[in-house]
Design an enzyme around this catalytic site. Structure first.
Site: not given
Length: 438
Positions: A101, A218-219, A340
């Protein structure tokens, strides 16, 4: 995946010492010569050539991992050593890229962005340290810029800021994607990150080849608009903005890989109907010209709660991966990375051998793609830890050297990927030479 809880057979024998030696001996003749010719100080920006990643014109494949917590641990003197330890361990296993991150938004512990456009220099110096240490250890970084989920602030925090300042259009978390004020907040953040001058190296982030690539979010999910138009517009605008500032680095979205409701693959490859109604679409989101490679996540036990045994999950993983690699080759004409993948230890009847089988399935498919020169460009374990940080663990985390079979599986994969291209990235030459020579 973040540090959070998601609500949503046959055990392979351990390779014997003799077989490992035989594998290395048969695979690395010419490769060893190339390694010895290299030097560790030749760093250049990673680029894309069609469906492949290249450095100095040479194709390479990534065996990577996630340690999202690096910046936070780099801030404090007592915990900073863990950053070096994790990066050293990754390098010794032949890993090439760590995803982590580059955000921590809000008033929480060691927040980087305290309020819109206001940063804690102490925490920024922590991120400086992570980048400098990664370079020292020969590791590249895939840096994510914001979270779709509330962990570490995420889009929830941006919406809260706009609402508290009286400029927000909606209290919905999805207003992150369409509210002009919030878009302005995020652009300011991105510009600050990209133009940051590292206090240790003296290099602006946008000019540092230690950074492998940027990840927008992220996602991302925007379930309030299942048509996908809202998220698509946001990706187009933000990817153009990133590229207007930083023309050196690759850029990806950060997708989970679900197909949108209009995609012909939605019914055949999505884990269930819900996956097609999240406002994202793997093909549509990834084909934007300012996006350099596609990203996919793999969490079969989170996507299938009932009625799936281990064999069925592994069969689905193979189908899922091969579908996206096919997309990279035929539709996107871009590399595809599985940024991931993980298997929970909270599953009923869980045994560590199940996780090893899952890992092996993912890595074997990646290896076959590399051998065939297909678009599969790399995989990233979720997540790796070092001892002493149990509070950062979730039900997917591992300390990789604590289980010999897992450690051997990872290192063997590093060696065979390097063997495919008869060499290694300059930044990893010494590590690969030591790991894969006999």
């Amino acid at each position: 995946m973040t540090a959070r809880t998601r609500g949503n057979g046959l055990v392979y024998p351990v390779l014997g010492f003799v077989s490992v030696i035989a594998f290395i001996y048969m695979s690395f003749g010419e490769f060893m010569i190339n390694v010895q010719k290299g030097t560790t100080n030749q760093w250049s920006f990673v680029q894309r050539n069609g469906t492949h990643l290249t450095e100095n014109g040479k194709v390479f494949y990534i065996n990577g991992w996630n340690s999202y917590w690096l910046m936070e641990h780099a801030v404090e003197d007592y915990s900073r050593h863990r950053v070096k330890e994790m990066l050293q361990v990754g390098a010794k296993m032949g890993l090439t890229v760590c995803r982590t991150w580059a955000f921590n938004d809000g008033g929480g512990y060691n927040a980087l962005q305290i309020s819109p456009g206001r940063f804690d220099e102490r925490v920024f110096k922590g991120l400086d340290h992570v980048i400098a240490e990664a370079r020292q250890q020969g590791i590249r970084l895939l840096l994510s810029l914001v979270n779709n989920l509330p962990a570490y602030g995420g889009k929830t925090q941006y919406v809260k800021w706009a609402w508290e300042e009286g400029v927000g259009l909606s209290s919905s978390n999805d207003s992150f994607f369409f509210d002009p004020s919030i878009r302005h907040y995020f652009k300011n953040y991105v510009k600050t990150i990209l133009t940051r001058k590292n206090t240790i190296t003296g290099i602006e982030y946008r000019n540092d080849p230690t950074i492998f690539a940027w990840e927008l979010i992220n996602e991302p999910r925007c379930s309030t608009d299942p048509s996908g138009n809202t998220l698509q517009d946001w990706i187009e605008e933000m990817s153009k903005f990133v590229k207007s500032i930083d023309k050196n680095h690759l850029l990806t979205v950060g997708l989970e890989g679900f197909y949108g409701p209009k995609s012909p693959k939605a019914s055949s490859f999505n884990p269930a109907d819900w996956a097609g109604n999240l406002g994202s679409d793997f093909i549509r989101n990834s084909e934007i010209p300012t996006i350099d490679f596609a990203s996919v996540h793999i969490y079969p036990d989170q996507w299938f709660h009932f009625g799936q045994d281990m064999e069925e999950k592994l069969e689905y993983v193979s189908k899922w991966m091969m579908s996206h690699i096919e997309d990279g080759d035929k539709e996107l004409k871009k590399p595809v990375m599985f940024t991931e993948f993980g298997l929970s230890n909270l599953n009923h009847g869980y045994d560590p051998s199940q996780r090893d089988r899952f890992y092996k399935t993912v890595l074997d498919i990646m290896y076959r793609s590399a051998r065939k020169k297909e678009s599969g460009a790399g995989t990233f374990f979720w997540q790796f830890l070092v001892k002493g940080i149990d509070e950062y663990n979730d039900d997917f985390g591992i300390v990789p050297w604590e289980r010999p079979f897992t450690h051997q599986l990872i290192t063997k994969h590093s060696c065979r990927l390097a063997a495919v291209v008869q060499g290694a990235m300059p930044s990893q030459i010494n590590n690969i030479k030591q790991l894969c020579s006999v």
